[in-house]
Design a protein around this motif. Structure first.
Motif, short mmCIF file in Angstrom:
data_model
loop_
_atom_site.label_atom_id
_atom_site.label_comp_id
_atom_site.label_asym_id
_atom_site.label_seq_id
_atom_site.Cartn_x
_atom_site.Cartn_y
_atom_site.Cartn_z
N GLY A 143 0.47 -1.29 0.17
CA GLY A 143 -0.20 -0.21 -0.07
C GLY A 143 0.78 1.71 0.24
O GLY A 143 0.26 2.09 -0.23
N LEU A 144 1.87 1.21 1.12
CA LEU A 144 3.05 2.68 1.13
C LEU A 144 3.57 2.97 -0.19
O LEU A 144 3.57 4.11 -0.74
N VAL A 145 4.05 1.18 -0.81
CA VAL A 145 4.58 1.99 -1.99
C VAL A 145 3.74 2.56 -2.85
O VAL A 145 4.02 3.40 -4.05
N VAL A 146 1.81 1.33 -3.62
CA VAL A 146 1.68 1.80 -4.79
C VAL A 146 1.07 3.65 -4.32
O VAL A 146 0.60 4.33 -5.70
N LEU A 147 0.46 4.04 -3.28
CA LEU A 147 0.66 5.22 -2.59
C LEU A 147 1.53 6.39 -2.99
O LEU A 147 1.22 7.38 -3.06
N GLY A 148 2.71 5.60 -3.37
CA GLY A 148 4.12 6.54 -3.99
C GLY A 148 4.17 7.63 -2.36
O GLY A 148 4.99 8.23 -1.69
N VAL A 149 3.96 6.93 -1.33
CA VAL A 149 4.14 6.89 0.22
C VAL A 149 6.08 7.01 0.01
O VAL A 149 6.58 7.72 0.84
N MET A 150 6.30 5.55 -0.39
CA MET A 150 7.89 5.24 0.29
C MET A 150 8.05 4.43 -0.53
O MET A 150 7.36 4.10 -1.57
N SER A 151 9.30 3.91 -0.82
CA SER A 151 9.80 2.94 -2.42
C SER A 151 10.44 1.38 -1.62
O SER A 151 9.96 1.67 0.41
N GLU A 152 9.87 0.71 -1.82
CA GLU A 152 9.98 -0.43 -1.19
C GLU A 152 11.54 -0.63 -0.66
O GLU A 152 11.30 -1.40 0.85
N LYS A 153 12.37 -0.41 -1.04
CA LYS A 153 13.60 0.25 0.45
C LYS A 153 14.10 0.47 0.92
O LYS A 153 14.52 0.40 1.66
N GLN A 154 13.05 2.17 1.15
CA GLN A 154 13.45 2.70 2.01
C GLN A 154 11.95 1.97 3.25
O GLN A 154 12.22 1.45 4.44
N TYR A 155 11.33 1.63 2.92
CA TYR A 155 10.32 -0.01 3.47
C TYR A 155 11.07 -0.96 4.15
O TYR A 155 11.20 -1.44 5.86
N ASP A 156 11.88 -1.31 3.64
CA ASP A 156 13.08 -2.82 3.99
C ASP A 156 14.06 -2.17 4.97
O ASP A 156 14.01 -2.58 6.27
N ASP A 157 13.85 -0.75 5.05
CA ASP A 157 15.10 0.05 5.70
C ASP A 157 14.34 0.19 7.34
O ASP A 157 14.97 0.14 7.90
N ILE A 158 13.42 0.53 6.94
CA ILE A 158 12.88 0.89 8.01
C ILE A 158 12.57 0.28 9.01
O ILE A 158 12.37 -0.45 10.32
N LYS A 159 11.71 -1.20 8.55
CA LYS A 159 12.10 -2.15 9.06
C LYS A 159 13.15 -2.84 9.69
O LYS A 159 13.26 -3.25 11.27
N GLU A 160 14.44 -2.92 8.87
CA GLU A 160 15.09 -3.48 9.49
C GLU A 160 16.32 -2.69 10.99
O GLU A 160 16.05 -3.31 11.76
N MET A 161 15.64 -0.96 10.19
CA MET A 161 15.83 0.64 11.21
C MET A 161 14.87 -0.51 12.47
O MET A 161 16.27 -0.08 13.89
N THR A 162 14.14 -0.21 12.64
CA THR A 162 12.76 -0.75 13.66
C THR A 162 13.41 -1.64 14.79
O THR A 162 13.28 -1.42 15.83
N ARG A 163 13.95 -2.89 14.56
CA ARG A 163 13.88 -4.17 14.78
C ARG A 163 14.87 -3.79 15.53
O ARG A 163 15.74 -4.58 16.75
N LYS A 164 16.33 -2.91 15.35
CA LYS A 164 17.65 -2.46 15.35
C LYS A 164 17.44 -1.95 17.04
O LYS A 164 18.12 -2.10 17.81
#
Length: 227
Positions: A143-164
């Protein structure tokens, strides 16, 4: 120094060097004079709240930066309760990122027929749009990618950073005999699109328990800095 935004718990000023200054207030969200971090309006003023929120933010931002995780934190001044930060754009019109280590709160309200309260979760990350009128709706990666809110890479980076970052916070709580159940973050990005952790890391943004009992944010702040 020019004030560019007045928020519920912080004011934002622009600095000549291109950075921003966050001024932490003693105003708290709540209702009928009772502190509630989940409320959307200022309900009371508690002397020293701004100071302790800044202290906890400094403590964690310095640890997170040292771990090589990018944040907007530059420096802070406890004397005037301010924090200098790098400029960052928010995702969409505002996005909250939650990492859940146990099933509580809105997770149980949504999925309680499938899981028992307090069940451990595997650093479950979810994102919600900041929209009070719509109840902060959940949004998926697609949904975030389709809506143009963020890229797939930005999502994956946020997820990894959040867990760390969640592991860093949990380790600090565990060292004090407490357990982090869930925590809420905000992320932004710089002019090159690189993700960074923004806003604050304070007791009002997390649920922490001790011996199975919930610790309210004000008590948590006091316990955290007790030596």
């Amino acid at each position: 120094m020019e004030k560019i935004y007045s928020g519920k718990t912080k004011d934002v000023f622009s600095l000549e060097n291109g950075n921003y200054l966050l001024k932490f207030k003693d105003d708290c969200t709540g209702k009928d004079g009772v502190f509630d971090p989940g409320e959307n309006s200022v309900g009371l003023t508690i002397e020293g709240v701004g100071d302790v929120n800044l202290r906890m933010s400094i403590y964690f931002f310095e640890k997170i930066n040292a771990a090589g995780i990018r944040t907007h934190y530059v420096s802070a001044n406890l004397a005037d309760t301010t924090m200098e930060v790098l400029p960052a754009k928010v995702f969409g019109k505002g996005l909250e990122v939650i990492c859940r280590r146990r099933a509580v709160g809105s997770f149980i309200r949504r999925y309680g027929e499938y899981i028992e309260p307090g069940t451990p979760l595997p650093e479950y990350v979810e994102m919600t749009f900041k929209n009070d009128a719509k109840g902060d709706p959940l949004v998926t990666r697609d949904g975030l990618v389709v809506l143009g809110v963020m890229s797939e890479k930005q999502y994956d980076d946020i997820k990894e950073m959040t867990r760390k970052v969640t592991r860093i916070v949990q380790d600090e709580m565990a060292a004090r005999g407490m357990e982090l159940y869930d925590i809420k973050f905000e992320f932004g990005y710089d002019s090159a699109g690189e993700v960074m952790l923004i806003d604050e890391i304070a007791s009002g943004n997390m649920r922490v328990y001790k011996d199975g009992a919930y610790i309210d944010p004000m008590t948590l702040s006091k316990l955290f800095f007790e030596k």
